[in-house]
Design a protein around this motif. Structure first.
Motif, PDB file in Angstrom:
ATOM      1  N   ASP A 185      -8.712  -8.940  -8.704  1.00 21.84           N
ATOM      2  CA  ASP A 185      -8.813  -9.203  -7.160  1.00 21.84           C
ATOM      3  C   ASP A 185      -8.576  -7.887  -6.361  1.00 21.84           C
ATOM      4  N   LEU A 186      -7.744  -6.869  -7.006  1.00 19.16           N
ATOM      5  CA  LEU A 186      -7.702  -5.800  -6.136  1.00 19.16           C
ATOM      6  C   LEU A 186      -8.379  -4.596  -6.399  1.00 19.16           C
ATOM      7  N   ALA A 187      -9.367  -4.781  -7.645  1.00 22.35           N
ATOM      8  CA  ALA A 187     -10.337  -3.940  -7.716  1.00 22.35           C
ATOM      9  C   ALA A 187     -11.499  -4.434  -7.058  1.00 22.35           C
ATOM     10  N   ASN A 188     -11.825  -5.661  -6.833  1.00 18.87           N
ATOM     11  CA  ASN A 188     -12.896  -6.295  -6.135  1.00 18.87           C
ATOM     12  C   ASN A 188     -12.835  -5.919  -4.848  1.00 18.87           C
ATOM     13  N   GLU A 189     -11.518  -5.943  -4.110  1.00 19.78           N
ATOM     14  CA  GLU A 189     -11.141  -5.488  -2.759  1.00 19.78           C
ATOM     15  C   GLU A 189     -11.494  -4.049  -2.527  1.00 19.78           C
ATOM     16  N   VAL A 190     -11.238  -3.222  -3.533  1.00 23.20           N
ATOM     17  CA  VAL A 190     -11.636  -1.709  -3.406  1.00 23.20           C
ATOM     18  C   VAL A 190     -13.071  -1.715  -3.475  1.00 23.20           C
ATOM     19  N   ARG A 191     -13.903  -2.270  -4.211  1.00 21.09           N
ATOM     20  CA  ARG A 191     -15.352  -2.458  -4.243  1.00 21.09           C
ATOM     21  C   ARG A 191     -15.991  -2.565  -3.070  1.00 21.09           C
ATOM     22  N   GLY A 192     -15.108  -3.841  -2.404  1.00 24.43           N
ATOM     23  CA  GLY A 192     -15.799  -4.324  -1.027  1.00 24.43           C
ATOM     24  C   GLY A 192     -15.460  -3.256   0.029  1.00 24.43           C
ATOM     25  N   LEU A 193     -14.403  -2.645  -0.012  1.00 22.03           N
ATOM     26  CA  LEU A 193     -14.087  -1.680   1.183  1.00 22.03           C
ATOM     27  C   LEU A 193     -15.027  -0.518   0.905  1.00 22.03           C
TER      28      LEU A 193
ATOM     29  N   LEU B  84     -20.072   1.293  -6.617  1.00 23.89           N
ATOM     30  CA  LEU B  84     -19.640   1.702  -8.024  1.00 23.89           C
ATOM     31  C   LEU B  84     -20.546   0.954  -9.072  1.00 23.89           C
ATOM     32  N   PRO B  85     -20.297   1.447 -10.165  1.00 22.95           N
ATOM     33  CA  PRO B  85     -21.531   0.590 -11.414  1.00 22.95           C
ATOM     34  C   PRO B  85     -21.083  -0.738 -11.171  1.00 22.95           C
ATOM     35  N   LYS B  86     -22.048  -1.712 -11.857  1.00 26.50           N
ATOM     36  CA  LYS B  86     -21.699  -2.943 -11.826  1.00 26.50           C
ATOM     37  C   LYS B  86     -20.683  -3.475 -12.804  1.00 26.50           C
ATOM     38  N   THR B  87     -20.553  -2.596 -13.855  1.00 28.99           N
ATOM     39  CA  THR B  87     -19.474  -2.906 -14.990  1.00 28.99           C
ATOM     40  C   THR B  87     -18.625  -1.486 -15.079  1.00 28.99           C
ATOM     41  N   VAL B  88     -17.372  -1.826 -14.690  1.00 19.25           N
ATOM     42  CA  VAL B  88     -16.427  -0.691 -14.945  1.00 19.25           C
ATOM     43  C   VAL B  88     -15.215  -1.107 -15.587  1.00 19.25           C
TER      44      VAL B  88
ATOM     45  N   SER C  60     -10.795   2.479 -16.816  1.00 20.71           N
ATOM     46  CA  SER C  60     -11.159   3.696 -16.296  1.00 20.71           C
ATOM     47  C   SER C  60     -11.497   3.484 -14.987  1.00 20.71           C
ATOM     48  N   PHE C  61     -11.043   2.386 -14.364  1.00 25.52           N
ATOM     49  CA  PHE C  61     -11.576   2.149 -12.961  1.00 25.52           C
ATOM     50  C   PHE C  61     -10.653   3.155 -11.791  1.00 25.52           C
ATOM     51  N   ASP C  62      -9.567   3.340 -12.178  1.00 27.23           N
ATOM     52  CA  ASP C  62      -8.909   4.542 -11.470  1.00 27.23           C
ATOM     53  C   ASP C  62      -9.418   5.723 -11.350  1.00 27.23           C
ATOM     54  N   ASP C  63      -9.677   6.148 -12.647  1.00 31.65           N
ATOM     55  CA  ASP C  63     -10.088   7.565 -12.788  1.00 31.65           C
ATOM     56  C   ASP C  63     -11.532   7.605 -11.996  1.00 31.65           C
TER      57      ASP C  63
ATOM     58  N   VAL D 173      -9.155   9.537   5.628  1.00 34.83           N
ATOM     59  CA  VAL D 173      -9.138   8.210   6.232  1.00 34.83           C
ATOM     60  C   VAL D 173      -8.822   7.253   4.972  1.00 34.83           C
ATOM     61  N   LEU D 174      -9.895   7.295   4.428  1.00 33.10           N
ATOM     62  CA  LEU D 174      -9.769   6.339   2.990  1.00 33.10           C
ATOM     63  C   LEU D 174      -8.561   6.684   2.236  1.00 33.10           C
ATOM     64  N   SER D 175      -7.997   7.726   2.120  1.00 32.65           N
ATOM     65  CA  SER D 175      -6.963   7.994   1.159  1.00 32.65           C
ATOM     66  C   SER D 175      -5.687   7.347   1.815  1.00 32.65           C
ATOM     67  N   GLN D 176      -5.654   7.419   3.015  1.00 29.44           N
ATOM     68  CA  GLN D 176      -4.408   6.799   3.711  1.00 29.44           C
ATOM     69  C   GLN D 176      -4.374   5.175   3.542  1.00 29.44           C
ATOM     70  N   ALA D 177      -5.835   4.731   3.488  1.00 28.24           N
ATOM     71  CA  ALA D 177      -5.932   3.369   3.644  1.00 28.24           C
ATOM     72  C   ALA D 177      -5.858   2.425   2.212  1.00 28.24           C
ATOM     73  N   MET D 178      -6.436   3.338   1.392  1.00 30.91           N
ATOM     74  CA  MET D 178      -6.890   2.657  -0.084  1.00 30.91           C
ATOM     75  C   MET D 178      -5.976   3.069  -1.220  1.00 30.91           C
ATOM     76  N   LEU D 179      -5.463   4.387  -1.237  1.00 22.52           N
ATOM     77  CA  LEU D 179      -4.725   4.932  -2.209  1.00 22.52           C
ATOM     78  C   LEU D 179      -3.400   4.028  -2.470  1.00 22.52           C
ATOM     79  N   PRO D 180      -2.711   3.516  -1.653  1.00 20.04           N
ATOM     80  CA  PRO D 180      -1.837   2.425  -1.939  1.00 20.04           C
ATOM     81  C   PRO D 180      -2.186   1.187  -2.697  1.00 20.04           C
ATOM     82  N   LEU D 181      -3.501   0.787  -2.375  1.00 21.78           N
ATOM     83  CA  LEU D 181      -4.000  -0.375  -3.193  1.00 21.78           C
ATOM     84  C   LEU D 181      -4.312   0.089  -4.558  1.00 21.78           C
ATOM     85  N   LEU D 182      -4.651   1.233  -4.711  1.00 18.06           N
ATOM     86  CA  LEU D 182      -5.036   1.720  -6.095  1.00 18.06           C
ATOM     87  C   LEU D 182      -3.750   1.908  -6.841  1.00 18.06           C
ATOM     88  N   ASP D 183      -2.687   2.378  -6.195  1.00 16.63           N
ATOM     89  CA  ASP D 183      -1.399   2.615  -6.952  1.00 16.63           C
ATOM     90  C   ASP D 183      -0.981   1.318  -7.396  1.00 16.63           C
ATOM     91  N   ALA D 184      -0.903   0.074  -6.284  1.00 16.47           N
ATOM     92  CA  ALA D 184      -0.416  -1.205  -6.676  1.00 16.47           C
ATOM     93  C   ALA D 184      -1.225  -1.701  -7.931  1.00 16.47           C
TER      94      ALA D 184
END
Length: 344
Positions: free
Chosen positions: A139-147, A155-159, A163-166, A177-188
């Motif tokens: 769910d979090l990976a799909n949220e990141v893709r959508g944003l 992003l590529p169709k299959t990840v 290796s998603f975080d890298d 701006v993206l760092s402030q909004a989305m890095l917490p999502l990636l960390d979670a």
């Protein structure tokens, strides 16, 4: 005179009704959903209780073993059957439901539900938590893709999960701006994924240390998750008189409507445990589409696929797997890819 107790159980309270063998209501109470409180009420009753009954639910395990340890004969009833019987009542209240359950218990028109052991529930909890963590990771990976799509980053169709975080973190780090909004999502997501990997290793270790699961895993397409899920759902193989009934228990057999001149088979019933049914379907699909080794069950499934289509063939093979796994567990036998000559 015999006396029966019906309990309509909710999370914090339960309605109690005692009837005699003629169906006359003797006692009604509103109690807390607590074993000790129910036991005190029943032991204060002047006559011995023949049986206590309630429909299956989230509190069934706690009440069943608690009241059984206190010396009562307890029956947990199949919820859909009880619901169908109670639907004939004009008004639905907790008191009326307790009365109806007591009458069902008195007449014996119910199907008892098997109460699983603590070991089975421990395995189910482990599998459920693993599945929940995996779903949250996705769910979090799909949220990141959508944003990222909003900003033109596709992003590529299959990840792969690992290796998603890298892949994503450098793209986000390049924009403040993206760092402030989305890095917490990636960390979670990373934290959840690490916990998922730990649970996944624990599940696979549990399967490797279990003789029954090791024997089941010799069947093509059946891995640690499928073996543990099936073992936890069955719990006690002796409760099935025939291995052929296991497929029906998990909703993998067609419904049937027969009345007079009409006899129409329908789709599969989808009764029983949905997770077990989905796991058996995935194992059957893996056996047919991914497994390279030949076997009698795969050859049968491939022939069925050519005549009935892929989905029906996978469901049929899933039903066969349920029967096969139960028979292997009961007999203590190993999987044989080919049919043994001279054996009926």
């Amino acid at each position: 005179m015999e006396y029966y107790v019906g309990l309509d159980v909710s999370l914090r309270s339960c309605a109690l009704c005692i009837v005699d063998s003629k169906g006359t209501i003797i006692l009604e109470r509103e109690l807390g959903c607590d074993v000790d409180e129910i036991t005190r009420c029943l032991k204060g009753f002047a006559h011995p209780i023949v049986r206590i009954g309630f429909e299956a639910g989230t509190m069934s395990q706690h009440l069943f073993y608690g009241l059984t340890n206190d010396g009562f004969d307890v029956a947990c009833m199949e919820a859909r059957q009880v619901s169908a019987a109670l639907s004939a009542m004009r008004n639905k209240t907790d008191k009326n439901d307790a009365r109806g359950i007591a009458q069902i218990l008195r007449t014996g028109w119910f199907s008892p539900v098997h109460m699983k052991s603590r070991e089975a529930h421990d395995i189910r909890a482990l599998l459920s938590c693993r599945k929940a963590l995996l779903n949250k990771t996705i769910d979090l990976a799909n949220e990141v893709r959508g944003l990222l799509k909003i900003f033109g980053l596709r992003l590529p169709k299959t990840v792969q999960h690992g290796s998603f975080d890298d892949l994503v973190r450098p793209l986000i780090a390049a924009d403040e701006v993206l760092s402030q909004a989305m890095l917490p999502l990636l960390d979670a997501r990373v934290a959840i994924y690490k916990n998922y990997l730990a649970l996944d290793r624990r599940v696979k270790r549990a399967a490797r240390n279990d003789d029954v699961c090791l024997r089941m895993m010799t069947v093509p397409g059946v891995g640690p998750i499928a073996a543990l899920t099936f073992k936890a759902a069955i719990d006690d193989p002796a409760r099935f008189k025939s291995s052929r009934t296991v497929g029906a228990h998990f909703g993998l057999t067609p419904r049937r409507y027969q009345s007079g001149e009409h006899d129409n088979p329908g789709r599969i019933s989808r009764a029983g445990d949905r997770d077990v049914r989905a796991t058996l379907y995935a194992a059957a699909n893996s056996l047919l589409m991914r497994t390279m080794a030949g076997s009698q069950i795969k050859s049968w499934g491939m022939r069925l696929m050519r005549t009935k289509g892929r989905r029906r063939a996978v469901v049929a093979v899933a039903r066969k797997l349920a029967v096969l796994l139960h028979r292997m567990w009961t007999d203590g036998t190993e999987f044989r890819p080919e049919k043994v000559e001279g054996v009926a």
